[in-house]
Design an enzyme around this catalytic site. Structure first.
Site, mmCIF file in Angstrom:
data_model
loop_
_atom_site.group_PDB
_atom_site.id
_atom_site.type_symbol
_atom_site.label_atom_id
_atom_site.label_comp_id
_atom_site.label_asym_id
_atom_site.label_seq_id
_atom_site.Cartn_x
_atom_site.Cartn_y
_atom_site.Cartn_z
ATOM 1 N N ARG A 169 0.845 -1.195 0.000
ATOM 2 C CA ARG A 169 0.000 0.000 0.000
ATOM 3 C C ARG A 169 0.883 1.247 0.000
ATOM 4 O O ARG A 169 1.811 1.364 0.787
ATOM 5 C CB ARG A 169 -0.929 0.020 1.218
ATOM 6 C CG ARG A 169 -1.802 1.281 1.270
ATOM 7 C CD ARG A 169 -2.947 1.178 2.266
ATOM 8 N NE ARG A 169 -2.510 1.195 3.653
ATOM 9 C CZ ARG A 169 -3.347 1.298 4.694
ATOM 10 N NH1 ARG A 169 -4.656 1.387 4.496
ATOM 11 N NH2 ARG A 169 -2.885 1.291 5.935
ATOM 12 N N ASP A 454 -3.675 3.246 14.319
ATOM 13 C CA ASP A 454 -2.841 3.829 13.275
ATOM 14 C C ASP A 454 -3.351 5.236 13.002
ATOM 15 O O ASP A 454 -4.146 5.788 13.772
ATOM 16 C CB ASP A 454 -2.802 2.954 12.019
ATOM 17 C CG ASP A 454 -4.141 2.871 11.289
ATOM 18 O OD1 ASP A 454 -5.097 3.590 11.662
ATOM 19 O OD2 ASP A 454 -4.235 2.092 10.326
#
Length: 541
Positions: A169, A454
């Site tokens: 990603r 996150d």
């Protein structure tokens, strides 16, 4: 080693970051030429699209809700499918995720999960060291050469024979890589991450029976997907890689994008294999998109579950849309993580994750995400029990009847019995600051309060506080949320962190939280001003 079509003039690309062995390995002359070419061809369009994001936010602020686009109705109604999915990507029942750190990557690729998403984005802190060594780690992982020596524990790590697939990603279109300039401009972080990953690994991956398989983050409009598609076509042609070798999964994690899933699939139809329900960023984006509307103030984060109406509608529509186009529907991340030193915490985490994964597979998802190796088994068992001998739920002859065009289920943010407790706002402030502090010091995935946090959860934390202050939301004890209360809670966290000896980047994290939670017009992403701190403070780990 592939070569770009031509080498531009010397000096066009300038590396501002610290020189290291990793820089020498990834920023070769040929790789630099490839990055220069990508920047010159596509950065202008990227910047223009970022400008239209600002225009759309202004429309949302004036009361115009995101909805289905009338000009693309024919795409939504049409009978078409994406290109066939490569056989290895049809079984994605459990994907583990984590940053592009050597030890993490080795453990994930040895975990037995069907796939590992190596992350340059929300679970990675984008220090220059992290980003360039992340590229080296991906190169070595592709070639099965990745190792790690833990000097503290006296332990060695190396890749085994597990068949876990590697996906990568990249950072979103909104971010720059400030340590590299082309023609005096900062290069797009997306083009930097993609360009180096593709340049160094695509041919090698194809030779090994795999391929350049990626995740795309933070898309807000189908034109942003079209830009990615043009980047892919050009990159494949430039390096002599067969077209459609690239396969991507797009995270539907912004509120505007949920109304354009068909359009995103169509724009990337030669290169896309699925959509993923990025629930945490989606909640953040829903708050941001409707921030001026007092009727859409959400309760504290723990009450906005996947069973809530608008979240259920979001994931249900994602499944129906992807399967209608013969693409994969990937479930999202449950934040609960086990604690090997605390059996009670582990038991609660396993039960919560099992319930989450059973819900996803029964809704029609083909796979899901986990954040910890100890969660792979419970997630896999949930999918295996439902799928039996199948590896996915993609129909071979999908029903092409157009989906309904009523946006109301997606726009109705009502949460039955929703509330904001004193502990709820305190948790938002505490998590927002502690996570940001970790991020500024180079760690992008942080275990806080037995949850894996996150950047997405930090975004929810600060934007919820902004929304509550903006609309003078009431706590369950009768107090209104205001700037004074937020400042008081920030000082509580600052004091607690100091008392615990966690002082590195603490004041910067506290100040940044106050800035992004109380500003009249806060930054669209916390990571933009946070990244400026990384570059100005020259944080290197």
């Amino acid at each position: 080693m592939p070569a770009a079509a031509s080498v531009p003039e010397a000096g066009a690309l300038c590396v501002l970051g610290t020189h290291s062995e990793a820089v020498e390995m990834v920023l070769t002359t040929e790789a630099r030429a490839f990055l220069i070419d990508l920047h010159r061809r596509f950065n202008g369009r990227r910047l223009a699209l970022l400008g239209t994001r600002e225009d759309r936010q202004a429309e949302f602020d004036s009361g115009h809700l995101p909805g289905f686009l009338p000009e693309t109705a024919a795409i939504r109604a049409g009978a078409w499918s994406v290109a066939p999915i490569p056989a290895p990507l049809l079984d994605r029942r459990v994907e583990i995720t984590g940053p592009v750190e050597a030890k993490m990557m080795i453990n994930a690729l040895n975990s037995g999960a069907q796939a590992f998403m190596a992350d340059f984005e929300d679970s990675a802190s984008p220090t220059w060291s992290n980003m360039v060594w992340g590229q080296v780690n991906v190169m070595r992982a592709v070639r099965r050469e990745l190792t790690f020596e833990d000097a503290v524990k006296g332990k060695s790590y190396e890749l085994g024979n597990a068949s876990t697939k590697l996906l990568v990603r990249f950072r979103g279109w909104h971010l720059d890589e400030a340590h590299v300039e082309v023609d005096g401009e900062a290069i797009s972080a997306s083009l930097f991450d993609f360009g180096l990953t593709f340049f160094h690994n695509a041919a090698e991956q194809l030779s090994r029976g795999a391929g350049p398989w990626y995740y795309l983050a933070k898309l807000e409009h189908h034109e942003e997907a079209s830009l990615w598609n043009d980047v892919f076509v050009h990159a494949q042609d430039a390096l002599g890689i067969p077209r459609a070798s690239i396969k991507v999964t797009v995270l539907i994690e912004t509120f505007p994008a949920v109304f354009q899933m068909d359009e995103i699939l169509h724009a990337l139809r030669e290169h896309i294999c699925g959509l993923n329900a990025g629930r945490w960023d989606y909640i953040f984006s829903a708050i941001k998109s409707t921030r001026n509307d007092p009727s859409r103030v959400l309760p504290e984060r723990g009450q906005v579950t996947m069973d809530v109406g608008f979240m259920d509608a979001y994931q249900s529509r994602l499944v129906r849309t992807t399967h209608r186009r013969q693409a994969s529907a990937m479930g999202g991340m449950s934040a609960f993580i086990p604690n090997r030193r605390n059996p009670e915490v582990t038991e609660r985490a396993l039960a919560a994750v099992k319930a989450d994964k059973v819900r996803e597979v029964e809704m029609g998802c083909d796979g899901t995400w986990v954040a910890h190796p100890d969660l792979i088994e419970v997630a896999f068992d949930a999918f295996a029990a439902h799928l039996s001998d199948k590896t996915h739920q993609i129909p071979t002859a999908p029903d092409m009847t157009p989906l309904d065009s009523d946006p109301t289920p997606l726009q109705d943010f009502s949460v039955p019995d929703g509330s904001i407790t004193p502990d709820g706002i305190k948790l938002n402030v505490d998590v927002g600051i502690r996570y940001t502090q970790s991020w500024l010091w180079g760690t992008g995935a942080a275990a806080l309060n037995n949850l894996m946090e996150d950047a997405a959860t930090a975004e929810i934390s600060r934007y919820q506080v902004w929304q509550w202050v903006r609309h003078s939301a009431q706590l369950t004890d009768g107090r209104a949320v205001d700037a004074a209360l937020v400042e008081e809670l920030v000082e509580e966290t600052r004091t607690a962190q100091r008392s615990a000896g966690h002082t590195t980047m603490l004041d910067e994290a506290c100040d940044l939280f106050l800035e992004t939670a109380l500003s009249p017009d806060p930054s669209p992403f916390l990571t933009i001003p946070a990244y400026q701190l990384i570059t100005t403070k020259m944080v290197e780990v």
